[in-house]
Design a protein around this motif. Structure first.
Motif, PDB file in Angstrom:
ATOM      1  N   VAL A  32      44.277  39.774  34.783  1.00 61.90           N
ATOM      2  CA  VAL A  32      44.350  38.353  35.158  1.00 61.90           C
ATOM      3  C   VAL A  32      45.246  38.168  36.381  1.00 61.90           C
ATOM      4  O   VAL A  32      44.904  37.420  37.311  1.00 61.90           O
ATOM      5  N   LEU A  33      46.393  38.840  36.410  1.00 61.94           N
ATOM      6  CA  LEU A  33      47.301  38.726  37.562  1.00 61.94           C
ATOM      7  C   LEU A  33      46.653  39.261  38.835  1.00 61.94           C
ATOM      8  O   LEU A  33      46.801  38.670  39.918  1.00 61.94           O
ATOM      9  N   MET A  34      45.937  40.384  38.708  1.00 66.96           N
ATOM     10  CA  MET A  34      45.233  40.926  39.872  1.00 66.96           C
ATOM     11  C   MET A  34      44.194  39.941  40.387  1.00 66.96           C
ATOM     12  O   MET A  34      44.033  39.765  41.601  1.00 66.96           O
ATOM     13  N   ALA A  35      43.483  39.299  39.467  1.00 70.31           N
ATOM     14  CA  ALA A  35      42.474  38.326  39.875  1.00 70.31           C
ATOM     15  C   ALA A  35      43.111  37.115  40.547  1.00 70.31           C
ATOM     16  O   ALA A  35      42.603  36.612  41.560  1.00 70.31           O
ATOM     17  N   LEU A  36      44.228  36.642  39.998  1.00 72.38           N
ATOM     18  CA  LEU A  36      44.900  35.471  40.561  1.00 72.38           C
ATOM     19  C   LEU A  36      45.434  35.737  41.962  1.00 72.38           C
ATOM     20  O   LEU A  36      45.367  34.875  42.847  1.00 72.38           O
ATOM     21  N   PHE A  37      45.970  36.932  42.173  1.00 72.45           N
ATOM     22  CA  PHE A  37      46.605  37.258  43.460  1.00 72.45           C
ATOM     23  C   PHE A  37      45.743  38.211  44.285  1.00 72.45           C
ATOM     24  O   PHE A  37      46.262  38.976  45.096  1.00 72.45           O
ATOM     25  N   ALA A  38      44.427  38.129  44.077  1.00 74.56           N
ATOM     26  CA  ALA A  38      43.501  39.032  44.776  1.00 74.56           C
ATOM     27  C   ALA A  38      43.686  39.032  46.296  1.00 74.56           C
ATOM     28  O   ALA A  38      43.725  40.118  46.911  1.00 74.56           O
ATOM     29  N   PRO A  39      43.810  37.877  46.955  1.00 74.05           N
ATOM     30  CA  PRO A  39      43.952  37.910  48.422  1.00 74.05           C
ATOM     31  C   PRO A  39      45.230  38.611  48.887  1.00 74.05           C
ATOM     32  O   PRO A  39      45.291  39.076  50.034  1.00 74.05           O
TER      33      PRO A  39
END
Length: 285
Positions: A32-39
Motif C-alpha cells: 500500500v505504501l509503495m502504491a501511495l508513493f509510486a511517483p
C-alpha cells in the motif's frame, strides 16, 4: 486480572498470535505504501518509453524488474499497477459494504418476507458466475475503472450481507434490543444505533475479504482485454502481454503474476486473521 480486559485487548492478542496474519498485514502495508508513493520511488512515469534501446532487458541493478517490450521500466509499471489493483479492490469493497450492511440488517432484524426476499436475491447472484457476468458487462461498456468497481461490488456484497444478517439475527433477541423496543424506539433507530454497531466485526472482515475478490476480477478482465485500458498499468493486462514473451523473457510474466499472487494471498490471510481475532466465541482465550 484478564476478566477486566476489554474485548479489543483479546482481539489484538489473538491477532498477534496469528503469525501468518501479522506477516500478511506487514506485507500488505508495504505494498500500500509503495502504491501511495509510486511517483517518488519510481524512476519514470508508467507510460514513459524512456528505455527503447534496452527493450526486453532482463532485471539488473539499473532496472530491478527489467524493461518491457515498449521500453518502459517494469518496476515502475508493477508499482503503478498496484495502485490500480488496490484502488479497485478498496472501492469495490466499500460499495459492497454499503450495499451489504443495510440488506443484511433488514433481513436479520425483520425476518419473514424481508429475509425471504434478500435470500432469494443472494441466491440469484450466487448462481451467476461472476467472471462470465463481468465479461458480458465489461464487453458492453468497454471496461474501465468505474465499470470494474461496479461489477465487483455487484457480487461482493453477498458475503457482507450474509455476515451482517447472521450477526443481527443473533442480537435481535438480546436484552438491550428488547429494552429499546419497550421504550418505543423505531426499527430504523435500533438497527442504526444498536445492531449495526454491534456487527462491526463481521463488517470489517467482510470488507477486507471483498478486496482480493475484486482484485482477481479486475485482473481477469484486464487479462482478457476488457479491463483498465492501456497505457494505464494493470497486473492482469501485464500478465497477458507477458504470456507472449514468457519462453524467452520470463520477467514480463513472472513479476506481475507474483505481485498479484502475493497481494491477494496477503489480503486473504489478513482477512482470515481478523475473522478469527474478532470472533466473539473466542473471547477470553
Amino acid at each position: 486480572m484478564t476478566e477486566h480486559r476489554s474485548p479489543l485487548y483479546f482481539a489484538l492478542r489473538r491477532f498477534a498470535d496469528n503469525k501468518a496474519a501479522v506477516v500478511s498485514g506487514l506485507i500488505l502495508g508495504v505494498i500500500v505504501l509503495m502504491a501511495l508513493f509510486a511517483p517518488l520511488i519510481t524512476p519514470t512515469g508508467y507510460a514513459d518509453q524512456a528505455y527503447l534501446t534496452s527493450a526486453l532487458a532482463f532485471p539488473s541493478a539499473e532496472h530491478w524488474m527489467g524493461v518491457d517490450d515498449l521500453g518502459r521500466d517494469f518496476f515502475t509499471r508493477i508499482v503503478h499497477g498496484a495502485r490500480v489493483s488496490l484502488s479497485i479492490g478498496f472501492a469495490a469493497a466499500l460499495f459492497s459494504v454499503l450495499v451489504g450492511i443495510p440488506l443484511g440488517a433488514i433481513a436479520g432484524y425483520y425476518g419473514g418476507w424481508a429475509d425471504w426476499l434478500v435470500m432469494r436475491l443472494i441466491e440469484l447472484f450466487s448462481v451467476v458466475p461472476p467472471l462470465l457476468a463481468a465479461m458480458l458487462l465489461g464487453a458492453l461498456t468497454n471496461g474501465g475503472f468505474v465499470t470494474i468497481v461496479v461489477i465487483a461490488a455487484l457480487f461482493g456484497w453477498v458475503q457482507v450481507c450474509l455476515l451482517v444478517r447472521a450477526q443481527v439475527k443473533a442480537f435481535r433477541e438480546k436484552e438491550f434490543v428488547r429494552a429499546a423496543q419497550a421504550l418505543g424506539a423505531s426499527p430504523g433507530y435500533i438497527i442504526r444505533r444498536h445492531l449495526i454497531p454491534n456487527s462491526i466485526s463481521p463488517i470489517i472482515v467482510g470488507f477486507v475479504l471483498a478486496i482480493p475478490l475484486a482484485m482477481m476480477l479486475e485482473a481477469s478482465l484486464s487479462f482478457l482485454g476488457i479491463g483498465v485500458p492501456p497505457p494505464v498499468p494493470s497486473w492482469g493486462q501485464m500478465i497477458n502481454v507477458g504470456m507472449d514473451f514468457m519462453y524467452f523473457y520470463w520477467h514480463l510474466a513472472v513479476f506481475p503474476t507474483a505481485a498479484l499472487a502475493i497481494t491477494v494471498l496477503a489480503t486473504t490471510l489478513l482477512g482470515d486473521g481478523l475473522r478469527d481475532a474478532l470472533d466473539p466465541t473466542l473471547k477470553g482465550r
